[in-house]
Design a protein around this motif. Structure first.
Motif, PDB file in Angstrom:
ATOM      1  N   TRP A 106       0.930  -1.006   0.107  1.00 14.29           N
ATOM      2  CA  TRP A 106      -0.573  -0.207   0.156  1.00 14.29           C
ATOM      3  C   TRP A 106       0.672   1.508  -0.096  1.00 14.29           C
ATOM      4  O   TRP A 106       2.151   1.329   0.866  1.00 14.29           O
ATOM      5  CB  TRP A 106      -0.463   0.058   1.091  1.00 14.29           C
ATOM      6  N   PHE A 107       0.213   2.691  -0.803  1.00 15.57           N
ATOM      7  CA  PHE A 107       1.104   3.441  -0.940  1.00 15.57           C
ATOM      8  C   PHE A 107       0.479   4.514  -0.450  1.00 15.57           C
ATOM      9  O   PHE A 107      -1.017   4.896  -1.093  1.00 15.57           O
ATOM     10  CB  PHE A 107       1.613   3.521  -1.658  1.00 15.57           C
ATOM     11  N   LYS A 108       0.763   5.816  -0.365  1.00 17.23           N
ATOM     12  CA  LYS A 108       0.155   7.421   0.270  1.00 17.23           C
ATOM     13  C   LYS A 108       0.378   8.657  -0.579  1.00 17.23           C
ATOM     14  O   LYS A 108       2.127   7.956  -0.015  1.00 17.23           O
ATOM     15  CB  LYS A 108      -0.773   7.229   1.656  1.00 17.23           C
ATOM     16  N   ASP A 109       0.488   8.890  -1.307  1.00 18.69           N
ATOM     17  CA  ASP A 109       1.051   9.900  -2.359  1.00 18.69           C
ATOM     18  C   ASP A 109       2.585   9.670  -2.670  1.00 18.69           C
ATOM     19  O   ASP A 109       3.524  10.484  -2.317  1.00 18.69           O
ATOM     20  CB  ASP A 109       0.408  11.506  -1.207  1.00 18.69           C
ATOM     21  N   GLY A 110       2.777   8.335  -3.575  1.00 14.13           N
ATOM     22  CA  GLY A 110       4.179   7.624  -3.697  1.00 14.13           C
ATOM     23  C   GLY A 110       4.747   7.336  -2.510  1.00 14.13           C
ATOM     24  O   GLY A 110       5.692   6.263  -3.415  1.00 14.13           O
ATOM     25  N   ALA A 111       4.595   7.280  -1.227  1.00 21.35           N
ATOM     26  CA  ALA A 111       5.394   6.547  -0.589  1.00 21.35           C
ATOM     27  C   ALA A 111       4.708   5.710   0.130  1.00 21.35           C
ATOM     28  O   ALA A 111       3.262   5.508   0.454  1.00 21.35           O
ATOM     29  CB  ALA A 111       5.529   7.368   0.917  1.00 21.35           C
ATOM     30  N   GLU A 112       4.920   4.363   0.429  1.00 16.49           N
ATOM     31  CA  GLU A 112       5.128   2.930   0.690  1.00 16.49           C
ATOM     32  C   GLU A 112       4.594   3.307   2.206  1.00 16.49           C
ATOM     33  O   GLU A 112       5.218   3.964   3.628  1.00 16.49           O
ATOM     34  CB  GLU A 112       6.361   1.943   0.822  1.00 16.49           C
ATOM     35  N   LEU A 113       3.331   2.591   3.055  1.00 23.45           N
ATOM     36  CA  LEU A 113       2.903   3.136   3.764  1.00 23.45           C
ATOM     37  C   LEU A 113       3.099   1.694   4.824  1.00 23.45           C
ATOM     38  O   LEU A 113       3.403   0.525   4.160  1.00 23.45           O
ATOM     39  CB  LEU A 113       1.130   3.059   3.525  1.00 23.45           C
ATOM     40  N   TYR A 114       3.083   1.453   6.444  1.00 20.04           N
ATOM     41  CA  TYR A 114       3.744   0.514   6.790  1.00 20.04           C
ATOM     42  C   TYR A 114       3.127   0.478   8.674  1.00 20.04           C
ATOM     43  O   TYR A 114       2.271   1.701   8.889  1.00 20.04           O
ATOM     44  CB  TYR A 114       5.198   1.014   7.799  1.00 20.04           C
ATOM     45  N   GLN A 115       2.652  -0.087   8.960  1.00 24.35           N
ATOM     46  CA  GLN A 115       1.149  -0.310   9.545  1.00 24.35           C
ATOM     47  C   GLN A 115       1.565   0.470  11.309  1.00 24.35           C
ATOM     48  O   GLN A 115       3.143   0.241  11.880  1.00 24.35           O
ATOM     49  CB  GLN A 115       1.192  -1.584  10.553  1.00 24.35           C
TER      50      GLN A 115
END
Length: 172
Positions: A106-115
């Protein structure tokens, strides 16, 4: 023909050609439109809300890679646009298939998301080659508005889906 008349005819031909191009291809300047507000002409942008069309020129190797029969493909996903109420939960869903089974990132605004505490990812494996991933944010804040993407990938291909979010204010 006199040189000054030849120039006028050439100018008229260019105007006619430009008019034909606009009729056939559409307005070449759709971004700006004028509207009258209290006697003043104001320039404003026309937004259609459509995702820009991407024209790809793939090499034969790239076509083979992205079109591989065992490549990762997203087969179900959430809607493209989602408005959420501040403080409530938002959920996005992606389901992908491929051999071997793809992984979903999953990404938000191009940056990978971490839990983390307010961001959870739940995965389940439906079959040997299908994975479901659900991303939840609870509670939501104004900072959660943006463009989210799920990316499914395996050794043969990568597939992505995007989701645009914005918050709405509820007045009680």
């Amino acid at each position: 023909m006199a040189p000054c008349l030849r120039g006028i005819f050439q100018l008229n031909e260019r105007i006619v050609l430009l008019g034909l191009c606009i009729l056939l291809l559409g307005d070449p300047w759709p971004i700006a439109a004028q509207r009258s507000t209290g006697g003043k002409n104001v320039l404003r942008r026309n937004y259609t809300g459509k995702k820009p069309e991407v024209i790809q020129h793939l090499s034969q190797d790239a076509t083979h890679y992205y079109g591989h029969e065992n490549g990762a493909k997203i087969i179900k996903s959430s809607h493209f646009e989602y408005d959420y109420t501040l403080g409530r939960k938002i959920t996005f869903f992606c389901m992908a298939q491929g051999i071997p089974r793809p992984t979903i990132t999953w990404f938000k605004d191009g940056a990978e998301l971490y839990q983390h505490r307010f961001f959870q990812v739940h995965e389940s494996h439906e079959e040997a080659n299908i994975v479901k991933s659900k991303m939840e944010i609870d509670p939501t804040t104004q900072m959660d508005a943006g463009f989210y993407e799920c990316q499914a990938d395996n050794i043969y291909a990568i597939d992505r889906r995007g989701f645009r979010t914005d918050y709405v204010m509820v007045n009680f």
